[in-house]
Enzyme design. Sequence first.
Site, mmCIF file in Angstrom:
data_model
loop_
_atom_site.group_PDB
_atom_site.id
_atom_site.type_symbol
_atom_site.label_atom_id
_atom_site.label_comp_id
_atom_site.label_asym_id
_atom_site.label_seq_id
_atom_site.Cartn_x
_atom_site.Cartn_y
_atom_site.Cartn_z
ATOM 1 N N ASP A 1 0.861 -1.187 0.000
ATOM 2 C CA ASP A 1 0.000 0.000 0.000
ATOM 3 C C ASP A 1 0.900 1.242 0.000
ATOM 4 O O ASP A 1 1.480 1.578 -1.021
ATOM 5 C CB ASP A 1 -0.920 -0.105 1.232
ATOM 6 N N LYS B 1 -1.197 -1.623 -4.542
ATOM 7 C CA LYS B 1 -1.991 -0.382 -4.684
ATOM 8 C C LYS B 1 -1.025 0.747 -5.005
ATOM 9 O O LYS B 1 -0.692 1.549 -4.127
ATOM 10 C CB LYS B 1 -2.637 -0.058 -3.322
ATOM 11 N N VAL C 1 -9.671 -3.177 0.824
ATOM 12 C CA VAL C 1 -10.111 -4.525 0.465
ATOM 13 C C VAL C 1 -9.931 -5.500 1.633
ATOM 14 O O VAL C 1 -9.042 -5.327 2.470
ATOM 15 C CB VAL C 1 -9.361 -5.053 -0.781
HETATM 16 P P1 IMP Z 1 1.760 -0.205 3.985
HETATM 17 O O1 IMP Z 1 2.830 -0.016 5.005
HETATM 18 O O2 IMP Z 1 0.887 1.039 3.871
HETATM 19 O O3 IMP Z 1 2.247 -0.657 2.635
HETATM 20 O O4 IMP Z 1 0.745 -1.258 4.589
HETATM 21 C C1 IMP Z 1 0.852 -2.597 4.360
HETATM 22 C C2 IMP Z 1 -0.072 -3.373 5.253
HETATM 23 O O5 IMP Z 1 -1.272 -2.637 5.514
HETATM 24 C C3 IMP Z 1 -0.544 -4.627 4.581
HETATM 25 O O6 IMP Z 1 0.325 -5.700 4.872
HETATM 26 C C4 IMP Z 1 -1.915 -4.828 5.168
HETATM 27 O O7 IMP Z 1 -1.826 -5.551 6.381
HETATM 28 C C5 IMP Z 1 -2.411 -3.443 5.454
HETATM 29 N N1 IMP Z 1 -3.289 -2.935 4.379
HETATM 30 C C6 IMP Z 1 -3.018 -1.994 3.458
HETATM 31 N N2 IMP Z 1 -4.053 -1.800 2.620
HETATM 32 C C7 IMP Z 1 -5.010 -2.665 3.015
HETATM 33 C C8 IMP Z 1 -6.347 -2.976 2.516
HETATM 34 O O8 IMP Z 1 -6.874 -2.423 1.532
HETATM 35 N N3 IMP Z 1 -7.003 -3.942 3.206
HETATM 36 C C9 IMP Z 1 -6.486 -4.598 4.286
HETATM 37 N N4 IMP Z 1 -5.258 -4.341 4.773
HETATM 38 C C10 IMP Z 1 -4.527 -3.388 4.141
#
Ligand code: IMP
Length: 179
Positions: free
Chosen positions: A102, A130, A152
Amino acid sequence: MLNDVKSVLVSEEEIKEIVQRLGRQITEDYKDKNLYLITVLKGAVIFLSDLMRAIKCPCEVDFMVVSSYGAGVKSSGNVKIVKDIDIPLEDKDVLIVEDILDSGLTLNFLMDMLQNRNPKSMAICTLLDKPSRRACDVHAKYIGRQVPDEFVVGYGLDYDEKYRNLPFIGILKPEVYTK
Ligand code: IMP
Ligand code: MG
């Protein structure tokens, strides 16, 4: 539970095809290497269990627990290691298996930390990507598929620890997390 889902984004059938494709690619790329799958609990655990059976070369698995979200829907950027890997990585070709990339803050932090332990190689395999939300420079070598900027759930992904047991990936109705 199904009432909270706006629509199905990735069906069970499509997930199976994605997993088989990634398994074939990883098998080809790692057949002469020392594949060490590191999975971030809990979201990626269902993906891992299917993916490792689609990988046809020897591999080991290990788990890490990090927390960056709490009950919200945005990464805090504040990554905490709750459970670490406790073996040396020098002779390992590390592949980090994640559910969704994300903002990238979690994996960016993790990559930096693991790189300091000098693995033979290191790459990322993520089921979902994403890209519109990326806040730092982190790239996955293997990507299941890209998804739009929606929250999601299902196939391991949660909102506030729920919905992980849905067999497909669905878009959560915004009223569920804004109420
Ligand atoms: P990042 O540090 O923002 O890349 O977050 C990564 C983590 O956030 C992922 O491993 C998920 O556990 C959680 N996450 C991010 N987007 C979503 C989503 O749309 N649904 C559920 N969990 C998410
Ligand atoms: Mg999560």
